[in-house]
Design a protein around this motif. Structure first.
Motif: not given
Lengths: 186, 590
Positions: A68-72, A74-75, B89-91, B175, B306, B308, B357, B359
């Protein structure tokens, strides 16, 4: 393969030759080699150049990996923070509709939106109007926008400043009727 | 299911009982599927079941209409609705595709249904809908929104202000346009019923004093998940007035805490002896995790996916003391060594998710996890049944070992970051590895495959995955045969989602009747053509066959509709209410 790459290829922009996204992406990757100036318009040629000048970089496929974008985000936030700790500025291109060429600014030089917008107003000699949470910018034909990591065009000023610095890829000051869609009462 | 079978055996005798008695017996059967079966036994049972059904689950909001739902289940109290397909979820699904909540609230409101609970996933929710919801259902208790969008904190303000008996407001990964308003202030002073409050996904500032007052007057509050804007001092105060918390989501506190604040936090945490679940920690200095050491032995659920900022060694230090963990979501920065420690410490582990961490593999880091970590977990955690694992490399040998160690998998999702990557030692495809998984795990219900895969893996899946309900395929297979093996073999398949794989019309059209037994099929960047989809739509009027076009402006750009044109994104699903009327221009329903 990468839809967004093709879109940019056909986009009508006023910009100096040799300053396309390909070289910007190469600058972004931790790579000391400078992109070759005078890269051609041809996408496949420039991607070959990429492979020669930089360590192999994975082409970004839409929706892959399935995170998900929300995870990307954060990184990305973490990476950008460590990047700027190393003394690298957060340089982004700024374009303005109707201007003959683009500029580049270092977002890390500014402490917040006020400073940034002031700098842009001076740089491009325009005024930006007043920001309202709901309606956006009122009082001017110009609307400051930015492209975020997801490729979406967003209004400047909505998200916290730090988040903006991390997710902003480029700025564009929209003008006139196109701006109306974003700037006023969506 | 046993109870249902025993009931079936003596239907005729049972019918001598008054309806209320039968209804009372049905009350012991909460499972949707069992209740669906019960309603098929006889007309009278169908009727009794209808009026006694309080919970309804609708996996695809376009499969049925609100009016028909209400007609059949007028005594509805709890409704679950799912909208957009999973790949949204992945656009991969346009924002405006659909899944609007409003028609449902509108209909439920007009019919004066006594709605108490609403759970939504991937739906488009507006502030107007939330307002209507808050005003229409006096006994409304629970709102759970997962991956939804379209609303703002103004909508939340209506819920807070008008739902007098609100127990649960759970916002997961939505969102939400944060107007930084005073929605927390909108909970009236008389509101003391909150049991669960989760607003971790809100991006703006939070009115801390309103939050503190709310928590202080909510003695039943068991679950609290705050957003980034709640700093350490505020967290300490919150925990001090809610020592009964079972589930806590922590905000973000970037700067290292001063020793005094830290001490206070630790003292507050020590009092939370009922705390079992911990999450959040985005942008948190590693030392703050250590504040939770006093209660880490009690934790059964830990979500640091989350976090990171927390490096592998800090993660390992913490997790190794969480001996009772059943659920662990973590970043791959924990590394193989970390997973080995998890395997030796967390013997109760049932569900593990390891997120990437990095991607896009932009850094040359060696700390990501590999097949070694996966094998260690499978060997060390006998109760493991669900796994989601992102990694950079895998081998058949590892997967075969995992299958031997863990035949109890219900969910197995492996995502190798680089598409088409083979076994990194033998350079072969990973067919045999996944084959071993499906053969050993007889109860497997959900599977995601990745890496280099030929048609053979699908042969195995079709042959062995008898309980499989959901299958996700990306960059896999060689020919139509692959998809056919799956469609023909997996009798319980409900959801099939495929991207970037060479399956075409022959596979799509081979058994049109199969799709009536499934909830939905997604195919993107495959080989199906417009002509094939049109033929499918003609032969299966009980399906909605949707084509989602590449450019958002829809088909206006194309001069001719070329039947040989490949379809970019296909989404089809069974429905009893025909073509939906709310599709945007970029979606063509055939």
């Amino acid at each position: 393969m990468d839809e967004f790459v093709n879109l940019k290829e056909t986009e009508l922009r006023l910009g100096l030759p040799g300053t396309d996204n390909v070289s910007e992406e190469i600058e972004r990757v931790s790579c000391n080699k400078r992109a070759l100036q005078g890269d051609t318009e041809n996408e496949t040629e420039s991607s070959m150049m990429k492979m020669e000048t930089c360590p192999p970089r994975k082409a970004q496929i839409v929706g892959w990996p399935p995170v998900r974008s929300s995870r990307k985000n954060i990184i990305q936030t973490k990476k950008n923070e460590s990047d700027s700790e190393g003394g690298r500025g957060v340089y982004v291109k700024v374009s303005m509709d109707g201007a003959p060429y683009l500029r580049k600014i270092d977002l890390s030089c500014y402490k917040g939106y006020k400073e940034l917008l002031k700098a842009l107003e001076i740089m491009f000699n325009f005024s930006v109007g007043e920001y309202f949470e709901r309606e956006g910018y009122k009082g001017s034909d110009f609307v400051p926008t930015y492209e975020d990591k997801d490729g979406d065009w967003m209004l400047i000023g909505d998200v916290p400043w730090e988040m903006f610095v991390c997710t902003c890829k480029r700025l564009r000051i929209m003008k006139g009727s196109e701006a109306k869609g974003l700037g006023c009462g969506v | 299911m046993d109870r249902a079978i025993k009931l079936q055996l003596s239907t005729s005798e049972m019918n001598y009982f008054p309806d209320e008695v039968i209804e009372h017996i049905f009350d012991f059967i909460p499972s949707h599927r069992d209740r669906n079966s019960i309603s098929l036994v006889s007309k009278s049972w169908h009727k009794i079941e209808r009026y006694s059904r309080h919970q309804v689950f609708i996996g695809n909001c376009y499969a049925i209409s609100p009016e028909r739902l209400i007609r059949r289940f007028p005594c509805l109290r709890s409704l679950t609705l799912k909208g957009k397909p999973h790949f949204a979820d992945f656009n991969l699904v346009p924002h405006e595709w659909g899944g609007f909540l409003h028609p449902w609230i509108d209909a439920l409101s007009k019919a004066r249904v006594g709605l108490e609970e609403l759970r939504l996933k991937r739906m488009v929710v507006s502030d107007e809908s939330l307002e209507l919801l808050s005003r229409s259902f006096v006994g409304f208790k629970s709102l759970v929104l997962v991956s939804c969008d379209g609303f703002t904190t103004d909508g939340l303000a209506s819920i807070a202000a008008n739902c007098r008996h609100l127990r649960e407001l759970d916002l997961q990964e939505n969102e939400i346009d944060d107007h930084r308003g005073q929605w927390l202030n909108c909970f009236p002073d008389s509101s003391t019923t909150l049991v669960s409050l989760n607003f971790a996904c809100l991006k703006g500032e939070t009115n801390l004093s309103a939050l503190e007052r709310l928590v202080a007057r909510s003695p039943n509050l068991k679950s609290l998940k705050v957003n980034r804007a709640v700093p350490l001092d505020a967290l300490t105060r919150l925990m001090s007035c809610a020592p009964q918390l079972v589930d806590l989501g922590v905000g973000c506190y970037e700067n290292e805490a001063e020793p005094e604040s830290f001490e206070k936090l630790m003292a507050a945490i020590k009092k939370c002896t009922l705390l079992r679940s911990l999450s959040g920690f985005s942008e948190v200095a590693p030392v703050c995790l250590t504040a939770f050491y006093p209660i880490c032995e009690n934790l059964t659920s830990l979500n640091l996916s989350y976090a990171a900022e927390i490096q592998g060694n800090h993660l390992i230090e913490f997790v190794q003391f969480c001996k009772r963990l059943q659920l662990l979501w973590i970043l791959d920065s924990i590394g193989d060594k970390g997973l080995e420690i998890v395997a030796s410490s967390c013997k109760e582990l049932q569900e593990l998710r390891v997120f990437p961490s990095d991607p896009h593999d932009e850094e040359d880091n060696n700390t990501a996890v590999t097949e070694i970590g996966l094998v260690a977990i499978s060997a060390g955690c006998p109760k493991l049944h669900s796994i989601l694992y992102f990694c950079k490399q895998m081998t058949n040998a590892a997967l075969i070992t995992v299958a031997k160690n863990c035949p109890n998998f219900i969910r197995f999702r492996l995502c190798i970051l680089e598409p088409n990557k083979p076994d990194h030692i033998t350079s072969q495809s990973l067919d045999e590895g996944f084959g071993a998984i499906v053969q050993a795990c007889k109860g497997l219900r959900r599977l995601s495959v990745s890496g280099l895969l030929t048609d053979k893996v699908f042969l195995y899946i079709g042959m062995y995955a008898e309980q499989l309900e959901m299958l996700s395929i990306a960059f896999a297979g060689d020919t139509d045969k692959g998809m056919l093996y799956v469609l023909n073999g997996c009798k319980k398949l409900r959801k099939l989602e495929i991207r970037d794989s060479p399956f075409g019309n022959a596979a799509l059209l081979a058994d049109v009747g199969k799709y009536e037994t499934m909830r939905s099929l997604w195919m993107s960047s495959c080989e199906v053509t417009l002509g094939g989809c049109k033929r499918l739509a003609r032969n299966a009027p009980w399906l909605n066959v949707e084509i989602i076009n590449e450019n958002e402006n829809g088909r206006m750009e194309r001069n001719e509709e070329d039947e040989r044109e490949k379809v970019d994104r296909l989404y089809l699903y069974r429905t009893v209410v025909g073509t939906r009327k709310d599709a945007p221009p970029c979606v063509t329903i055939l």
